[in-house]
Design a protein around this motif. Structure first.
Motif, PDB file in Angstrom:
ATOM      1  N   PRO A  34       6.187   5.587  -4.074  1.00  0.00           N
ATOM      2  CA  PRO A  34       5.767   5.928  -2.829  1.00  0.00           C
ATOM      3  C   PRO A  34       5.511   7.508  -2.691  1.00  0.00           C
ATOM      4  O   PRO A  34       4.459   7.920  -2.064  1.00  0.00           O
ATOM      5  CB  PRO A  34       6.788   5.550  -1.975  1.00  0.00           C
ATOM      6  CG  PRO A  34       7.493   4.159  -2.854  1.00  0.00           C
ATOM      7  CD  PRO A  34       7.457   4.817  -4.163  1.00  0.00           C
ATOM      8  N   HIS A  35       6.285   8.289  -3.240  1.00  0.00           N
ATOM      9  CA  HIS A  35       6.380   9.948  -2.878  1.00  0.00           C
ATOM     10  C   HIS A  35       5.164  10.771  -3.747  1.00  0.00           C
ATOM     11  O   HIS A  35       4.862  11.366  -3.270  1.00  0.00           O
ATOM     12  CB  HIS A  35       7.632  10.625  -3.196  1.00  0.00           C
ATOM     13  CG  HIS A  35       8.043  10.615  -4.689  1.00  0.00           C
ATOM     14  ND1 HIS A  35       8.482   9.543  -5.215  1.00  0.00           N
ATOM     15  CD2 HIS A  35       7.729  11.588  -5.706  1.00  0.00           C
ATOM     16  CE1 HIS A  35       8.822   9.984  -6.693  1.00  0.00           C
ATOM     17  NE2 HIS A  35       8.203  11.129  -6.866  1.00  0.00           N
ATOM     18  N   ALA A  89       9.467  20.285   8.725  1.00  0.00           N
ATOM     19  CA  ALA A  89       9.215  21.019   7.417  1.00  0.00           C
ATOM     20  C   ALA A  89       9.587  20.266   6.106  1.00  0.00           C
ATOM     21  O   ALA A  89       9.159  20.757   5.259  1.00  0.00           O
ATOM     22  CB  ALA A  89      10.097  22.545   7.720  1.00  0.00           C
ATOM     23  N   PHE A  90      10.242  19.178   6.311  1.00  0.00           N
ATOM     24  CA  PHE A  90      10.966  18.405   5.314  1.00  0.00           C
ATOM     25  C   PHE A  90       9.939  18.090   4.262  1.00  0.00           C
ATOM     26  O   PHE A  90      10.004  18.388   3.044  1.00  0.00           O
ATOM     27  CB  PHE A  90      11.737  17.360   5.696  1.00  0.00           C
ATOM     28  CG  PHE A  90      12.211  16.518   4.602  1.00  0.00           C
ATOM     29  CD1 PHE A  90      13.588  16.933   3.989  1.00  0.00           C
ATOM     30  CD2 PHE A  90      11.695  15.373   3.878  1.00  0.00           C
ATOM     31  CE1 PHE A  90      13.921  16.366   2.892  1.00  0.00           C
ATOM     32  CE2 PHE A  90      12.294  14.574   2.976  1.00  0.00           C
ATOM     33  CZ  PHE A  90      13.332  15.297   2.376  1.00  0.00           C
ATOM     34  N   PRO A  91       8.847  17.364   4.702  1.00  0.00           N
ATOM     35  CA  PRO A  91       7.527  16.879   3.676  1.00  0.00           C
ATOM     36  C   PRO A  91       6.894  18.169   3.209  1.00  0.00           C
ATOM     37  O   PRO A  91       6.492  17.983   1.953  1.00  0.00           O
ATOM     38  CB  PRO A  91       6.946  15.999   4.332  1.00  0.00           C
ATOM     39  CG  PRO A  91       7.000  16.496   5.902  1.00  0.00           C
ATOM     40  CD  PRO A  91       8.410  17.039   6.031  1.00  0.00           C
ATOM     41  N   LEU A  92       6.858  19.282   3.764  1.00  0.00           N
ATOM     42  CA  LEU A  92       6.328  20.503   3.267  1.00  0.00           C
ATOM     43  C   LEU A  92       7.264  21.118   2.226  1.00  0.00           C
ATOM     44  O   LEU A  92       6.573  21.559   1.129  1.00  0.00           O
ATOM     45  CB  LEU A  92       5.869  21.272   4.333  1.00  0.00           C
ATOM     46  CG  LEU A  92       5.007  20.849   5.501  1.00  0.00           C
ATOM     47  CD1 LEU A  92       4.855  21.904   6.468  1.00  0.00           C
ATOM     48  CD2 LEU A  92       3.690  20.180   4.883  1.00  0.00           C
ATOM     49  N   ILE A 124       0.813   9.573   0.635  1.00  0.00           N
ATOM     50  CA  ILE A 124       0.270   8.831   2.037  1.00  0.00           C
ATOM     51  C   ILE A 124       1.321   9.290   3.130  1.00  0.00           C
ATOM     52  O   ILE A 124       2.615   9.290   2.890  1.00  0.00           O
ATOM     53  CB  ILE A 124       0.447   7.182   1.802  1.00  0.00           C
ATOM     54  CG1 ILE A 124      -0.570   6.755   0.775  1.00  0.00           C
ATOM     55  CG2 ILE A 124       0.513   6.566   3.092  1.00  0.00           C
ATOM     56  CD1 ILE A 124      -0.667   5.724   0.233  1.00  0.00           C
ATOM     57  N   GLY A 125       0.816   9.350   4.325  1.00  0.00           N
ATOM     58  CA  GLY A 125       1.893   9.749   5.443  1.00  0.00           C
ATOM     59  C   GLY A 125       2.291   8.416   6.007  1.00  0.00           C
ATOM     60  O   GLY A 125       1.710   7.444   5.940  1.00  0.00           O
ATOM     61  N   MET A 126       3.666   8.264   6.578  1.00  0.00           N
ATOM     62  CA  MET A 126       4.140   6.765   7.237  1.00  0.00           C
ATOM     63  C   MET A 126       4.866   7.208   8.334  1.00  0.00           C
ATOM     64  O   MET A 126       5.609   8.015   8.460  1.00  0.00           O
ATOM     65  CB  MET A 126       5.077   6.553   5.980  1.00  0.00           C
ATOM     66  CG  MET A 126       5.817   4.979   6.177  1.00  0.00           C
ATOM     67  SD  MET A 126       4.269   3.842   5.703  1.00  0.00           S
ATOM     68  CE  MET A 126       5.019   2.273   6.366  1.00  0.00           C
ATOM     69  N   LEU A 128       0.906  -1.294  -0.062  1.00  0.00           N
ATOM     70  CA  LEU A 128       0.084   0.102   0.015  1.00  0.00           C
ATOM     71  C   LEU A 128       0.840   1.333   0.107  1.00  0.00           C
ATOM     72  O   LEU A 128       0.548   2.214  -0.685  1.00  0.00           O
ATOM     73  CB  LEU A 128      -0.835  -0.009   1.128  1.00  0.00           C
ATOM     74  CG  LEU A 128      -1.954   1.272   1.580  1.00  0.00           C
ATOM     75  CD1 LEU A 128      -2.680   1.516   0.164  1.00  0.00           C
ATOM     76  CD2 LEU A 128      -2.841   1.065   2.592  1.00  0.00           C
ATOM     77  N   ALA A 129       1.917   1.209   0.721  1.00  0.00           N
ATOM     78  CA  ALA A 129       2.858   2.456   0.854  1.00  0.00           C
ATOM     79  C   ALA A 129       3.655   2.678  -0.424  1.00  0.00           C
ATOM     80  O   ALA A 129       4.155   3.394  -0.859  1.00  0.00           O
ATOM     81  CB  ALA A 129       3.864   2.219   1.804  1.00  0.00           C
ATOM     82  N   GLY A 130       3.871   1.485  -1.214  1.00  0.00           N
ATOM     83  CA  GLY A 130       4.538   1.583  -2.683  1.00  0.00           C
ATOM     84  C   GLY A 130       6.056   0.970  -2.364  1.00  0.00           C
ATOM     85  O   GLY A 130       6.617   1.066  -3.275  1.00  0.00           O
ATOM     86  N   PHE A 131       6.152   0.310  -1.223  1.00  0.00           N
ATOM     87  CA  PHE A 131       7.858  -0.182  -1.242  1.00  0.00           C
ATOM     88  C   PHE A 131       7.936  -1.485  -1.803  1.00  0.00           C
ATOM     89  O   PHE A 131       9.206  -2.023  -1.580  1.00  0.00           O
ATOM     90  CB  PHE A 131       8.342   0.159   0.256  1.00  0.00           C
ATOM     91  CG  PHE A 131       8.268   1.514   0.783  1.00  0.00           C
ATOM     92  CD1 PHE A 131       8.841   2.466   0.217  1.00  0.00           C
ATOM     93  CD2 PHE A 131       7.476   1.713   1.844  1.00  0.00           C
ATOM     94  CE1 PHE A 131       9.081   3.739   0.624  1.00  0.00           C
ATOM     95  CE2 PHE A 131       7.511   2.953   2.333  1.00  0.00           C
ATOM     96  CZ  PHE A 131       8.314   4.134   1.643  1.00  0.00           C
ATOM     97  N   GLU A 132       6.918  -2.268  -1.850  1.00  0.00           N
ATOM     98  CA  GLU A 132       6.476  -3.551  -2.592  1.00  0.00           C
ATOM     99  C   GLU A 132       5.622  -3.340  -3.675  1.00  0.00           C
ATOM    100  O   GLU A 132       4.609  -2.539  -3.714  1.00  0.00           O
ATOM    101  CB  GLU A 132       6.199  -4.577  -1.560  1.00  0.00           C
ATOM    102  CG  GLU A 132       7.232  -4.849  -0.409  1.00  0.00           C
ATOM    103  CD  GLU A 132       8.370  -5.590  -0.754  1.00  0.00           C
ATOM    104  OE1 GLU A 132       8.454  -5.846  -1.910  1.00  0.00           O
ATOM    105  OE2 GLU A 132       9.209  -5.701   0.018  1.00  0.00           O
TER     106      GLU A 132
END
Length: 364
Positions: A77-78, A102-105, A82-84, A54-58
């Motif tokens: 994934p990015h 602040a990084f994801p913003l 989706i928050g993780m 679901l996250a996109g790592f697999e």
């Protein structure tokens, strides 16, 4: 589930690494918008692989994963929005708390004023308003996990995934964080998919729980239904303490009850959880807190057994009494300490019983 209510839909999803053994086996699952769904199961059951897909790592070997009706199987994934939250926090050690938040913003190119305002709101949300200038190494484990949760929520995702986020915390901190995460979920209305192997944690936090074993969901239900009405012996044994007994169906009754014969010949009454047939092998399930020490005085008690007390453990609000019957079945009884239980001694005989409605006959 009503049309339009689901945010995530797994459609016949399978995952294998070697082309033979399915880690996730033909999974179909809808996750409702705004719900707190926990994926619960032992190591290797498929719950974490499901979350990682679901996250996109697999990537699924087959089937579809839909997010808001759109297939995301091959979406990076990015780009899923989706928050993780991970067990190891995954905070950048060289950044301050404010910079971590602040990084994801900044990745999403938000303006400086908007970033600063959201960082302040996020810190207030997790009750760490004075910690903006600190670095992760200057925080306790519980504080780091709060920052990790705040970072997952700061860009206001519809969906947040949490992979054993409290596994590294001690018992007291873990229990405190359970209620804090649950409170945040209720306040914000975000959809949370949470992975754990801790049954108590799942029961405490979830709207629904999906119990995984061998790549399949064995039961999907509310915490109350899962605990009170397990559908399989695996679920009955995995979720909470339980007493399980091998038995055979003797006769069926019209009130959804059945008479069963235990190994050794004793007959008891149980709820038939499925379409059972006389002679069918079943596993009986009865919770230890539903066993009565004085069944003759208990209204509704329909089954009685005798055994030798092997051990008595005092745990403050209740006692755990271990009893072995003549046919070598070992029972755990939880007895509340509201009043003294006189005459209970190790090696002594004990008669105990239960109501038919508290005993479930599960197909094997």
């Amino acid at each position: 589930m009503e049309q339009g209510r689901s945010i995530v839909h797994f459609v016949n999803v399978g995952k294998t690494y070697d082309g033979e053994r399915l880690i996730v086996d033909d999974l179909s699952l809808e996750i409702a918008r705004g719900e707190f769904l926990t994926l619960l199961g032992p190591s290797g059951s498929g719950k974490t692989t499901t979350l990682m897909m679901l996250a996109g790592f697999e990537t699924p070997t087959r089937g579809q994963i839909l997010l808001n009706g759109q297939e995301i199987n091959r979406l990076a994934p990015h780009r899923r929005g989706i928050g993780m939250v991970f067990q190891n926090y995954a905070l950048f050690p060289h950044m301050t708390v404010a910079e971590n938040l602040a990084f994801p913003l900044n990745v999403r190119a938000l303006g400086k004023a908007e970033v600063e305002a959201r960082v302040i709101r996020a810190l207030d949300l997790v009750k760490l308003g004075g910690f903006a200038a600190r670095r992760p190494a200057q925080l306790s484990g519980g504080q780091q996990q709060r920052i990790a949760v705040a970072r997952a929520l700061i860009f206001e995702p519809e969906l947040v995934l949490m992979d054993e986020p409290l596994g590294a915390l001690d018992k007291q901190l873990r229990e405190g964080m359970q209620y804090e995460i649950r409170e945040l979920h209720q306040r914000l209305g975000v959809t949370i998919v949470y992975v754990t192997h801790d049954q108590a944690e799942a029961l405490t936090m979830s709207d629904r729980i999906a119990v995984f074993d061998q790549g399949k969901i064995q039961q999907l239900a509310s915490p109350t239904e899962l605990y009170e009405k397990p559908r399989t012996s695996f679920v009955a044994n995995f979720v909470g303490d339980n007493n399980l007994m091998a038995a055979e169906v003797d006769t069926l009754r019209s009130d959804h009850l059945c008479s069963v014969v235990l190994e050794g010949g004793a007959k008891v009454i149980a709820v038939a959880t499925d379409e059972l047939m006389p002679g069918q092998k079943v596993m009986l399930s009865v919770r230890p807190e539903r066993l009565r020490l004085d069944p003759d005085a208990g209204a509704g008690t329909s089954s009685r057994l005798k055994g030798v007390i092997e051990e008595i453990v005092y745990l403050g609000d209740h006692m755990r009494i271990f009893v072995r019957t003549a046919n070598q079945v070992r029972f755990l009884i939880k007895a509340a300490n509201k009043e003294p239980h006189h005459g209970l001694t190790k090696g002594g005989m004990l008669t105990f019983g239960w109501s038919a409605q508290d005993c479930r006959a599960l197909p094997v």
